[in-house]
Design an enzyme around this catalytic site. Structure first.
Site, PDB file in Angstrom:
ATOM      1  N   HIS A 203       0.797  -1.222   0.000  1.00 48.43           N
ATOM      2  CA  HIS A 203       0.000   0.000   0.000  1.00 48.43           C
ATOM      3  C   HIS A 203       0.831   1.274   0.000  1.00 48.43           C
ATOM      4  O   HIS A 203       0.292   2.372  -0.120  1.00 48.43           O
ATOM      5  CB  HIS A 203      -0.921  -0.030   1.227  1.00 48.43           C
ATOM      6  CG  HIS A 203      -2.148   0.801   1.090  1.00 48.43           C
ATOM      7  ND1 HIS A 203      -2.463   1.821   1.956  1.00 48.43           N
ATOM      8  CD2 HIS A 203      -3.150   0.772   0.164  1.00 48.43           C
ATOM      9  CE1 HIS A 203      -3.612   2.374   1.601  1.00 48.43           C
ATOM     10  NE2 HIS A 203      -4.049   1.766   0.514  1.00 48.43           N
TER      11      HIS A 203
ATOM     12  N   LYS B 218       3.219   4.428  -1.099  1.00 46.51           N
ATOM     13  CA  LYS B 218       3.191   5.253  -2.307  1.00 46.51           C
ATOM     14  C   LYS B 218       4.370   6.225  -2.245  1.00 46.51           C
ATOM     15  O   LYS B 218       4.280   7.288  -1.637  1.00 46.51           O
ATOM     16  CB  LYS B 218       1.848   5.987  -2.394  1.00 46.51           C
ATOM     17  CG  LYS B 218       0.669   5.022  -2.575  1.00 46.51           C
ATOM     18  CD  LYS B 218      -0.627   5.618  -2.134  1.00 46.51           C
ATOM     19  CE  LYS B 218      -1.769   4.636  -2.350  1.00 46.51           C
ATOM     20  NZ  LYS B 218      -1.704   3.484  -1.431  1.00 46.51           N
TER      21      LYS B 218
ATOM     22  N   HIS C  43      -8.912  10.724  -0.138  1.00 44.99           N
ATOM     23  CA  HIS C  43      -8.146   9.472  -0.131  1.00 44.99           C
ATOM     24  C   HIS C  43      -6.881   9.650   0.713  1.00 44.99           C
ATOM     25  O   HIS C  43      -6.211   8.692   1.070  1.00 44.99           O
ATOM     26  CB  HIS C  43      -7.774   9.066  -1.557  1.00 44.99           C
ATOM     27  CG  HIS C  43      -7.176   7.699  -1.656  1.00 44.99           C
ATOM     28  ND1 HIS C  43      -5.821   7.484  -1.836  1.00 44.99           N
ATOM     29  CD2 HIS C  43      -7.735   6.466  -1.573  1.00 44.99           C
ATOM     30  CE1 HIS C  43      -5.575   6.187  -1.879  1.00 44.99           C
ATOM     31  NE2 HIS C  43      -6.708   5.538  -1.719  1.00 44.99           N
TER      32      HIS C  43
ATOM     33  N   LYS D 206      -4.673  10.296   4.064  1.00 41.95           N
ATOM     34  CA  LYS D 206      -4.787   9.841   5.453  1.00 41.95           C
ATOM     35  C   LYS D 206      -3.903  10.734   6.316  1.00 41.95           C
ATOM     36  O   LYS D 206      -2.701  10.858   6.059  1.00 41.95           O
ATOM     37  CB  LYS D 206      -4.335   8.396   5.611  1.00 41.95           C
ATOM     38  CG  LYS D 206      -5.172   7.377   4.842  1.00 41.95           C
ATOM     39  CD  LYS D 206      -4.661   7.183   3.459  1.00 41.95           C
ATOM     40  CE  LYS D 206      -5.394   6.030   2.774  1.00 41.95           C
ATOM     41  NZ  LYS D 206      -5.395   6.165   1.315  1.00 41.95           N
TER      42      LYS D 206
END
Length: 543
Positions: free
Chosen positions: A213, A215, A449, A451
């Site tokens: 996950h 990025k 999107h 966090k």
């Protein structure tokens, strides 16, 4: 992707020789701008517009005219029969007129925090915001002449990604990608056949409940300097145009005169943390990138790299958000002491957790949310890490109303994969939930999107710390319940950066202008304060 491969195999043929595509079922109401969509479906109304000498969008079309202009920019190069006509002056997109300056200038203005949010085409005001960027901004030549790049991500649409590089004439530069989702079928066959400059690796997870996950982007320039970008965005169209995303862009890390693994370290240990993260993959294709990082000077970086990697982790080792964030806060976070009944005290500073998904947290708050996550987030120098802290925790997550009022109605919630089945098992979470609201930045109708986690002063004008990360509110991302030996188990790869005022020569970060701080640089903050609590009739958006 099938039609994409056929199109590439028939390069040079006219559109009349290509297989006929089905018409898009949405017709003129279609808002999609992903090249993958245009390779799968025909859009006769857009093809008609492409035949015009000067594009003029009919007034009776249901979408905003900027939507059709942006679709034409994507479709034009795919059709190739006729060059894309110029839009009439009155219909030129606002983003073309309202994005002054180079990315380097934007970065200089954003210093020292270097925190950016994505541009939302549906909200033209976001294009005017000083720290609002597109993906192609990251490839701006003002940052350096790109030599090669590395993209570590979850979902990658290679067609869309290569078009971003092509927009900067960088499509032939070596590119390495690590990715964790097979959402785009036949992508590997396409890369093998048509993209010899791309080296790739699919990160297959051993744990079925984990995912790759993280990025992260690494951009190496011709002089061997580099920049690191830590982001919350996947690499496909919707993530960079429909949703609110966050990304931190590093200062330029110049090549070291006498390179070594330990030289050129930042005050925050960013270099060693990044090297440890890259080495965890144990992949031959990353050897060159590990060497690039070793050879670079990271001394100007002021943020901490926080990562999670699959496996069992202990408090003194890197690899879990739970341990690392708790350790950093207990060592570096200072909060006002409680000196009297009317003084603030640490517990008056509220903790906020904002995410795009929520995992299975247990039957009660004490099962994990307060015993493990809050134990980490509530840490500060004046206290030990305590399970079930009395600190206030607020969770920001879009409600059904938030999503239905979004730019694309129910499709606005495409980035919010929270399970209804899971929510039904943890109804207690309702008392923690708050609406998604970002009116001040004209971003309320674009779903988050991004966090973020932070601790905010009672006056709502200061931050004790701030974390932007890929990690949602879940055990897989942060770490499961602490075991007797204080170890935690991680299922997923995650990455984020932690901002602590001490390393920016500040006592606290200022997020709102006051009489006492009018000359200070404000820290970029995305959503509105005070928060808006869920009403009893509200329901979190679930997919």
């Amino acid at each position: 992707m099938d039609s994409f491969l056929k199109r590439k195999a028939e390069t040079g043929a006219s559109t009349s020789k290509k297989p006929k595509l089905e018409n898009c079922p949405h017709g003129v109401k279609c808002y999609r701008k992903n090249p993958h969509h245009f390779r799968e479906f025909q859009h006769p109304h857009l093809l008609d517009l492409l035949q015009m000498e000067t594009i003029k969008i009919p007034d009776n079309y249901p979408q905003d005219k900027s939507v059709y202009l942006e679709q034409l920019e994507v479709l034009g190069p795919l059709v190739k029969d006729k060059p894309l006509a110029k839009p009439s002056t009155s219909q030129a997109t606002q983003s073309e007129c309202a994005r002054p300056g180079t990315m380097l200038e934007k970065l200089q203005k954003a210093a020292p925090y270097n925190l950016f949010f994505t541009t939302i085409p549906k909200s033209p005001d976001t294009s005017k915001q000083a720290n609002s960027v597109t993906f192609t901004d990251l490839l701006c030549p003002s940052l350096g002449q790109l030599k090669c790049s590395l993209q570590i991500n979850f979902m990658i649409d290679i067609g869309w990604l290569m078009e971003q590089y092509k927009a900067r004439n960088l499509e032939k530069k070596p590119l390495t990608i690590l990715y964790g989702s097979d959402e785009f079928p036949q992508m590997e066959q396409y890369m093998d056949k048509f993209l010899p400059q791309v080296t790739y690796h699919f990160v297959k997870m051993k744990d079925p409940f984990g995912c790759h996950h993280s990025k992260i982007g690494v951009y190496v320039y011709e002089d061997n300097s580099l920049r690191v970008v830590v982001s919350s965005a996947n690499l496909y169209y919707e993530d960079w145009n429909h949703y609110n995303q966050g990304l931190w862009v590093s200062p330029l890390c110049r090549p070291l005169a006498d390179p070594s693994e330990k030289s050129g370290e930042s005050p925050t240990g960013f270099k060693s943390a990044f090297l440890s993260y890259l080495k965890h993959y144990n992949l031959p294709i990353l050897k060159t990138w590990i060497d690039c990082v070793k050879n670079a000077d990271f001394s100007d970086i002021k943020v901490f790299l926080v990562t999670s990697v699959p496996g069992k982790h202990y408090p003194e080792t890197a690899g879990s958000h739970v341990h690392h964030v708790g350790h950093l806060l207990s060592k570096h976070c200072s909060l006002p002491a409680k000196t009297g009944p009317d003084s603030e005290g640490p517990l008056s500073w509220g903790i906020m957790a904002q995410a795009s998904s929520i995992g299975s947290l247990g039957k009660a708050p004490a099962d994990w949310l307060r015993s493990t996550l809050l134990r980490s987030l509530a840490g500060h120098k004046q206290t030990q890490l305590v399970s079930n802290s009395n600190a206030t925790l607020s969770v920001i997550f879009p409600s059904v109303d938030n999503v239905m009022n979004g730019y694309f109605g129910p499709e606005s919630g495409g980035c919010l994969p929270y399970s209804k089945q899971t929510n039904e098992k943890q109804k207690w979470l309702q008392t923690y939930l708050h609406q998604w609201k970002a009116d001040k930045l004209n971003r309320s109708r674009a779903m988050p999107h991004i966090k973020t986690y932070c601790r905010v002063s009672p006056c709502l004008s200061k931050l004790a710390w701030f974390l932007v990360t890929s990690a949602n509110i879940s055990k897989s991302a942060w770490g499961g319940n602490l075991q007797k030996d204080r170890a935690t188990y991680i299922r997923s790869y995650e990455a984020g950066v932690m901002f602590l005022p001490k390393f920016f020569d500040e006592e606290y970060f200022e997020i709102a202008s006051t009489l006492s701080n009018k000359n200070k640089k404000l820290f970029p903050f995305l959503y509105d304060l005070p928060l808006t609590e869920y009403k009893s009739s509200d329901y979190p958006w679930c997919n």
